[in-house]
Each structure stands twice: as C-alpha cells, then as structure tokens.
Design a protein around this motif. Structure first.
Motif, PDB file in Angstrom:
ATOM      1  N   LYS A   6      31.504  -0.768  57.486  1.00 33.08           N
ATOM      2  CA  LYS A   6      31.716  -2.210  57.664  1.00 33.08           C
ATOM      3  C   LYS A   6      31.300  -2.973  56.402  1.00 33.08           C
ATOM      4  CE  LYS A   6      30.879  -5.940  60.922  1.00 33.08           C
ATOM      5  NZ  LYS A   6      30.303  -6.285  62.220  1.00 33.08           N
ATOM      6  N   GLN A  16      39.702  -4.544  59.472  1.00 33.25           N
ATOM      7  CA  GLN A  16      39.803  -3.181  59.994  1.00 33.25           C
ATOM      8  C   GLN A  16      41.220  -2.634  59.878  1.00 33.25           C
ATOM      9  OE1 GLN A  16      38.152  -3.399  63.964  1.00 33.25           O
ATOM     10  NE2 GLN A  16      36.085  -2.977  63.215  1.00 33.25           N
ATOM     11  N   GLU A  34      33.046   2.597  62.811  1.00 31.64           N
ATOM     12  CA  GLU A  34      32.080   1.580  62.385  1.00 31.64           C
ATOM     13  C   GLU A  34      30.965   1.377  63.405  1.00 31.64           C
ATOM     14  OE1 GLU A  34      34.790  -1.360  59.582  1.00 31.64           O
ATOM     15  OE2 GLU A  34      33.918  -2.159  61.406  1.00 31.64           O
TER      16      GLU A  34
END
Length: 66
Positions: A6, A16, A34
């Motif tokens: 992240k 993402q 993540e």
C-alpha cells in the motif's frame, strides 16, 4: 505476512486497479494482499518486486509471532 504494498503503491500515486493491471491480477487480489488476507504466490511476489524495482525482502516480511 506483512507487506509494504500500500505504501509503495501510494508513493507512485497508483490505485489498486493500476497495480492490478500491471500485475495481471484482479483489484480484489491486490486488496487481499495489502490487507494480509492473502499471501501472493512466489511468481507473483517476484512480479511485484520487479514492478517496484526492489528485492522481495523490502516488500514482504514475516508476521511477528504472537
């Protein structure tokens, strides 16, 4: 397994979906990695490391023992 995905993604201003497209996986897969709900396969971990031009150990680390 802990990861810096992240943080690394944010440093590049990628969402993402951007990372998922680069990796050839779903956005849901990126989210699961993540959040620690899914550990990537070794080939996927190598692709992640290649995209960020970092060694795998700079991205992934073992979870502390409870």
């Amino acid at each position: 397994m802990l990861n810096q995905l992240k943080v690394l993604r944010a440093q590049r201003d990628w969402n993402q979906q951007d990372l998922a497209d680069r990796l050839g996986v779903s956005r849901q897969s990126v989210n699961a990695i993540e959040t620690g709900r899914y550990d990537p396969s070794l080939p996927l971990a190598f692709r992640i490391a290649e995209i960020f031009a970092l060694p795998i150990e700079a991205i992934f680390s073992p979870s502390p023992k409870e």
